[in-house]
Design an enzyme around this catalytic site. Structure first.
Site, PDB file in Angstrom:
ATOM      1  N   ASN A   9      -8.417 -19.817  10.878  1.00 43.89           N
ATOM      2  CA  ASN A   9      -8.632 -20.162   9.473  1.00 43.89           C
ATOM      3  C   ASN A   9     -10.136 -20.098   9.247  1.00 43.89           C
ATOM      4  O   ASN A   9     -10.873 -20.973   9.689  1.00 43.89           O
ATOM      5  CB  ASN A   9      -8.095 -21.581   9.212  1.00 43.89           C
ATOM      6  CG  ASN A   9      -8.435 -22.075   7.815  1.00 43.89           C
ATOM      7  OD1 ASN A   9      -8.935 -21.321   6.973  1.00 43.89           O
ATOM      8  ND2 ASN A   9      -8.169 -23.353   7.564  1.00 43.89           N
ATOM      9  N   LYS A  11     -11.818 -20.431   6.600  1.00 42.56           N
ATOM     10  CA  LYS A  11     -12.325 -21.337   5.552  1.00 42.56           C
ATOM     11  C   LYS A  11     -13.317 -20.564   4.659  1.00 42.56           C
ATOM     12  O   LYS A  11     -13.143 -19.368   4.472  1.00 42.56           O
ATOM     13  CB  LYS A  11     -12.917 -22.601   6.171  1.00 42.56           C
ATOM     14  CG  LYS A  11     -11.914 -23.268   7.127  1.00 42.56           C
ATOM     15  CD  LYS A  11     -12.286 -24.646   7.556  1.00 42.56           C
ATOM     16  CE  LYS A  11     -11.215 -25.198   8.492  1.00 42.56           C
ATOM     17  NZ  LYS A  11     -11.468 -26.588   8.891  1.00 42.56           N
ATOM     18  N   HIS A  96      -3.334 -27.398   3.560  1.00 43.44           N
ATOM     19  CA  HIS A  96      -4.461 -27.799   4.414  1.00 43.44           C
ATOM     20  C   HIS A  96      -5.080 -29.078   3.849  1.00 43.44           C
ATOM     21  O   HIS A  96      -5.203 -29.238   2.640  1.00 43.44           O
ATOM     22  CB  HIS A  96      -5.503 -26.676   4.481  1.00 43.44           C
ATOM     23  CG  HIS A  96      -6.472 -26.892   5.602  1.00 43.44           C
ATOM     24  ND1 HIS A  96      -7.504 -27.798   5.507  1.00 43.44           N
ATOM     25  CD2 HIS A  96      -6.536 -26.361   6.847  1.00 43.44           C
ATOM     26  CE1 HIS A  96      -8.165 -27.801   6.657  1.00 43.44           C
ATOM     27  NE2 HIS A  96      -7.595 -26.943   7.487  1.00 43.44           N
ATOM     28  N   GLU A  98      -8.043 -29.974   3.597  1.00 47.95           N
ATOM     29  CA  GLU A  98      -9.223 -29.759   2.737  1.00 47.95           C
ATOM     30  C   GLU A  98      -8.778 -29.440   1.307  1.00 47.95           C
ATOM     31  O   GLU A  98      -9.453 -29.814   0.350  1.00 47.95           O
ATOM     32  CB  GLU A  98     -10.104 -28.650   3.331  1.00 47.95           C
ATOM     33  CG  GLU A  98     -10.818 -29.151   4.577  1.00 47.95           C
ATOM     34  CD  GLU A  98     -11.141 -28.089   5.615  1.00 47.95           C
ATOM     35  OE1 GLU A  98     -11.081 -26.883   5.302  1.00 47.95           O
ATOM     36  OE2 GLU A  98     -11.446 -28.486   6.766  1.00 47.95           O
ATOM     37  N   GLU A 168      -2.505 -31.054  11.839  1.00 43.60           N
ATOM     38  CA  GLU A 168      -3.965 -31.128  11.950  1.00 43.60           C
ATOM     39  C   GLU A 168      -4.420 -32.528  11.557  1.00 43.60           C
ATOM     40  O   GLU A 168      -4.583 -32.823  10.362  1.00 43.60           O
ATOM     41  CB  GLU A 168      -4.619 -30.113  11.007  1.00 43.60           C
ATOM     42  CG  GLU A 168      -4.230 -28.680  11.289  1.00 43.60           C
ATOM     43  CD  GLU A 168      -5.264 -27.705  10.750  1.00 43.60           C
ATOM     44  OE1 GLU A 168      -5.754 -26.890  11.546  1.00 43.60           O
ATOM     45  OE2 GLU A 168      -5.611 -27.772   9.558  1.00 43.60           O
ATOM     46  N   GLY A 174     -13.093 -30.207  12.561  1.00 45.25           N
ATOM     47  CA  GLY A 174     -14.526 -29.946  12.443  1.00 45.25           C
ATOM     48  C   GLY A 174     -15.394 -31.071  12.980  1.00 45.25           C
ATOM     49  O   GLY A 174     -16.596 -31.095  12.742  1.00 45.25           O
ATOM     50  N   SER A 214     -10.521 -29.012  16.096  1.00 43.10           N
ATOM     51  CA  SER A 214     -11.483 -28.882  17.204  1.00 43.10           C
ATOM     52  C   SER A 214     -10.867 -28.259  18.455  1.00 43.10           C
ATOM     53  O   SER A 214     -11.194 -28.643  19.578  1.00 43.10           O
ATOM     54  CB  SER A 214     -12.133 -30.228  17.524  1.00 43.10           C
ATOM     55  OG  SER A 214     -12.815 -30.718  16.392  1.00 43.10           O
TER      56      SER A 214
END
Ligand code: 13P
Length: 253
Positions: A9, A11, A96, A98, A168, A174, A214
């Site tokens: 991904n 991003k 996701h 985010e 996730e 991250g 991660s």
């Protein structure tokens, strides 16, 4: 046998030229040393059509990172599932954290997106996962179940075949703080149980469930060795061909 997958991904990273160069490098690297799993790269919308030209789809598949919750029309700035499909992409990431967190995508909105993606012939990588506060309150199972209930457990058994799940945990994205392989395995086993409750044991056994957060070459083999972990959804480490390949190679160990 369910499919093992490593998906990148990207991003909001890489301009068009950089993205095409990265896709070419990944494609060449994997053509020279064939992966033991499915590989997908999910890129920003603007890269899709160009990246589609440089990938050998027998080796690397292509996905988007989002699509609209509307079919077509006056929605300035949006990109529909049909448009994504027309680039040659086969997958789309939906749900996701985010998107949920920064763009306020609710389970209802995501349900619409999932329906439109499937109706337009895309496969969906559907993400779920809890915040640190939720984990500390031991609410992770409840949160993940609600996310799946709210957006994908309405699908028919036939539609379900085009769903890949990705767990996730938000606290691991991250941050460099990976869930331990035991934590990830425990959640993925739980997810498989609730999929079995909904779609039956056989469908649950056939469902690919990824871990994301991660994931790197140094921890991928330990994660992928767990019985319920069918691969990874990779952020940062998917932006370097060597690191992405290192994770893919974890399936060879
Ligand atoms: P990182 O691998 O950078 O933690 O990101 C994970 C992720 O969000 C993939 O969708």
């Amino acid at each position: 046998m369910r499919k093992k997958i490593v998906a990148g991904n990207w991003k909001m990273n890489e301009n068009l030229q950089e993205g095409v160069a990265l896709a070419k490098e990944i494609n060449e690297t994997l053509k020279a040393d064939k992966p033991n799993c499915g590989v997908i790269i999910c890129t920003p919308f603007i890269h899709l059509a160009s990246v589609a030209q440089v990938l050998d789809r027998n080796v690397v598949e292509l996905g988007a990172e989002n699509c609209a919750d509307k079919e077509k029309g006056a929605y300035t700035g949006e990109v529909s599932a049909a448009m994504v499909k027309s680039t040659g992409a086969q997958y789309v990431i939906l749900g996701h954290s985010e998107r949920r967190q920064y763009y306020h995508e609710t389970p209802e909105i995501l349900k619409e997106k999932v329906q439109l993606a499937l109706a337009n012939g895309l496969k969906v990588i559907f993400c779920c996962g809890e915040t640190l506060d939720e984990r500390e309150a031991n609410k992770q199972n409840e949160v993940v179940k609600a996310e799946l209930d709210g957006s994908v457990f309405n699908l028919s058994a036939e539609e379900w075949k085009n769903i890949v799940l990705a767990y996730e945990p938000i606290w691991a994205i991250g941050t460099g703080k990976t869930a331990t392989s035991d934590q990830a395995e425990e959640m993925l086993a739980y997810i498989r149980t609730i999929v079995a409750d909904k779609y039956g044991k056989e469908a649950a056994e056939d469902t690919t469930i990824l871990y994301g957060g991660s994931c790197k070459p140094s921890n991928a083999a330990e994660l992928f060795a767990k019985p319920n972990i069918d691969g990874g959804l990779i952020g940062g480490a998917s932006l370097k061909a060597a690191d992405f390949k290192g994770i893919i190679d974890a399936w060879k160990k």
